[in-house]
Design an enzyme around this catalytic site. Structure first.
Site, PDB file in Angstrom:
ATOM      1  N   THR A  56      12.654  -6.709 -10.933  1.00 42.77           N
ATOM      2  CA  THR A  56      12.085  -7.910 -11.236  1.00 42.77           C
ATOM      3  C   THR A  56      11.051  -8.177  -9.944  1.00 42.77           C
ATOM      4  O   THR A  56      11.154  -8.011  -8.998  1.00 42.77           O
ATOM      5  CB  THR A  56      13.136  -9.240 -10.821  1.00 42.77           C
ATOM      6  OG1 THR A  56      14.348  -9.039 -11.521  1.00 42.77           O
ATOM      7  CG2 THR A  56      12.708 -10.381 -11.064  1.00 42.77           C
ATOM      8  N   CYS A 105       2.922   7.377  21.222  1.00 40.96           N
ATOM      9  CA  CYS A 105       3.755   7.865  22.235  1.00 40.96           C
ATOM     10  C   CYS A 105       4.817   8.949  21.863  1.00 40.96           C
ATOM     11  O   CYS A 105       5.695   8.591  21.337  1.00 40.96           O
ATOM     12  CB  CYS A 105       4.461   6.717  23.095  1.00 40.96           C
ATOM     13  SG  CYS A 105       4.865   7.301  24.605  1.00 40.96           S
ATOM     14  N   GLN A 146      -7.996  -0.454   3.252  1.00 40.14           N
ATOM     15  CA  GLN A 146      -8.746  -0.967   4.169  1.00 40.14           C
ATOM     16  C   GLN A 146      -9.949  -1.508   3.544  1.00 40.14           C
ATOM     17  O   GLN A 146     -10.947  -2.007   4.446  1.00 40.14           O
ATOM     18  CB  GLN A 146      -8.850  -0.074   5.540  1.00 40.14           C
ATOM     19  CG  GLN A 146      -7.538   0.127   6.149  1.00 40.14           C
ATOM     20  CD  GLN A 146      -7.172  -1.177   6.926  1.00 40.14           C
ATOM     21  OE1 GLN A 146      -7.939  -2.366   7.075  1.00 40.14           O
ATOM     22  NE2 GLN A 146      -6.068  -1.164   7.349  1.00 40.14           N
ATOM     23  N   HIS A 173      -1.872  -7.722   2.128  1.00 40.92           N
ATOM     24  CA  HIS A 173      -1.927  -8.439   3.669  1.00 40.92           C
ATOM     25  C   HIS A 173      -3.116  -7.912   4.328  1.00 40.92           C
ATOM     26  O   HIS A 173      -3.233  -8.390   5.199  1.00 40.92           O
ATOM     27  CB  HIS A 173      -0.437  -7.918   4.185  1.00 40.92           C
ATOM     28  CG  HIS A 173      -0.438  -6.742   4.944  1.00 40.92           C
ATOM     29  ND1 HIS A 173      -0.539  -6.319   5.939  1.00 40.92           N
ATOM     30  CD2 HIS A 173      -0.036  -5.606   3.890  1.00 40.92           C
ATOM     31  CE1 HIS A 173      -0.274  -5.147   6.154  1.00 40.92           C
ATOM     32  NE2 HIS A 173       0.153  -4.631   5.096  1.00 40.92           N
ATOM     33  N   GLY A 225       0.572  -1.165  -0.047  1.00 37.58           N
ATOM     34  CA  GLY A 225      -0.081   0.055  -0.044  1.00 37.58           C
ATOM     35  C   GLY A 225       0.847   1.249   0.128  1.00 37.58           C
ATOM     36  O   GLY A 225       0.761   2.262  -0.799  1.00 37.58           O
TER      37      GLY A 225
END
Ligand code: PLP
Length: 385
Positions: free
Chosen positions: A237, A325, A179, A201, A72
């Protein structure tokens, strides 16, 4: 071994057995270079082209409009940078305030490089202000880039409406469909999207492979140059096993999408209902907006998401938070912040993202564990205040 309750499917999904089998077969037996002229190479080329047809078919594209990439993030970079580089007289892009970091970080870079970037805001439910987007389009706008389903909240943007506006104004539209692809029907024949990014994925394919849909006659410059692979739009490739895995996952997603929407949607709704009814401080983020059926983002007011995630993890439950964080202070995620959620609520936002591998028993267990976690943390908080 402790059972893993995997409710982090927006981070990544479990590859289908059929995907692993196809990738193993190709890796073991069909290792020639698809650009080689010998018959062995041509057999592998055929595998790549079959996968291209499978991915194209998932979104109603022609196989010639599919460029395989490393995922993505690369698709997004190719789409945005590729259009800017092919339209050098235009130096403005329009995007949204809640994009994935692939678009956000690139937008930051582009700003540093002198481009002008407008990020359109969202309302309290995470819905895009489409009227503002229309207003922001200018004669020098090279591209609009918006996501379809938000990775943190699942909130859907009205892509058909946005595409119609962009088409009318002659502005190419890139859609980050990472998504939503494989979860929701997408059809580039009926919707004038110019470019669309996909990632294998996120729909039970392998990591490290994706695709960019590039509508015919779109002006786009390659960003990775070298050999002439992928119609000279992405040199290197090909990752043949990954591409074959992505094709297999795309075919399965197209076949099973409608059934999964019903099954997974019912599990997600049940989880949200149970959390809200058993925990007084629980608030569903994006409630009231159209959302992709697998995502529940639930905030537990007054708590820190990281503390909740640690206790969930101890119970074998994988979920996530969008917060980062930074310099010791826990900032709510940019998505939750853009929605204007009170930080006391937003700090405790947890994303549970499901897939068809989840079961009703798993949802029951998560809903059983969560009230205990919340009261444990509330007690610690009360003791410290
Ligand atoms: N766009 C969205 C909305 C995402 O959720 C993700 C991954 O989390 C990406 C882009 C990046 O995709 P990849 O992990 O394949 O680079």
């Amino acid at each position: 071994m402790q059972h893993i309750y995997y409710l982090d499917n927006n981070a990544t999904t479990r590859p289908l057995d059929a995907v692993i089998d196809a990738m193993t077969t190709v890796s073991r037996n069909e290792y020639a270079n698809p650009s080689s002229l010998h018959l062995f190479g041509q057999r592998v080329r055929h595998r790549v082209e079959t996968a291209r047809e499978q991915v194209a078919s998932l979104i109603g594209a022609s196989p010639r409009e599919i460029v395989f990439t490393s995922g993505g993030t690369e698709s997004i970079n190719l789409a945005i940078r590729g259009v800017l580089s092919a339209n050098r007289d235009k130096r403005h892009i329009v995007t949204s305030a809640v994009e994935h970091s692939a678009v956000r970080s690139l937008s930051g870079r582009l700003t540093d490089e002198g481009f002008s970037v407008d990020a359109v805001g969202v309302d309290g439910s995470g819905r895009l202000d489409v009227a503002e987007l229309a207003q922001r389009l200018r004669p020098d706008t090279a591209l609009a880039s918006v996501m379809h389903a938000n990775n943190e909240t699942g909130v859907l943007f009205p892509i058909d409406e946005i595409a119609a506006i962009c088409a009318e104004r002659g502005v190419p539209l890139h859609v980050d469909a990472v998504q939503s692809a494989g979860k929701l029907p997408l059809d580039v024949r009926s919707c004038p999207i110019t470019l669309m990014s996909l990632s294998a994925h996120k729909f039970h394919g392998p990591k490290g492979v994706g695709a960019l849909f590039v509508r015919r006659r779109t002006r786009l410059d390659a960003q990775i140059v070298g050999g002439g692979q992928e119609r000279e739009l992405r040199a290197g490739t090909e990752h043949v096993a990954g591409i074959v895995g992505m094709g297999t996952a795309a075919e399965a997603a197209k076949r099973d999408m409608a059934a999964h929407a019903v099954e997974v949607g019912a599990l997600r709704d049940r989880l949200e209902r149970q959390l809200v009814s058993s925990i007084g401080t629980a608030v569903v983020m994006g409630r009231g907006a159209d959302r992709v059926y697998n995502t529940a983002n639930v905030a537990f007011a007054g708590l820190e998401a990281e503390a909740i995630l640690i206790l969930l993890s101890e119970a074998g439950i994988c979920a996530s938070s969008g917060s980062a964080c930074s310099s010791g202070s826990l900032e709510p995620s940019h998505v939750i912040a853009a929605m204007g959620v009170d930080p006391r609520i937003g700090h405790g936002a947890i994303r549970f993202s499901l897939s068809h591998f989840n079961t009703a028993d798993e949802v029951v267990e998560v809903a059983r564990v969560m009230p205990n976690i919340v009261s444990r943390l509330e007690n610690i908080g009360a003791a410290h205040s």
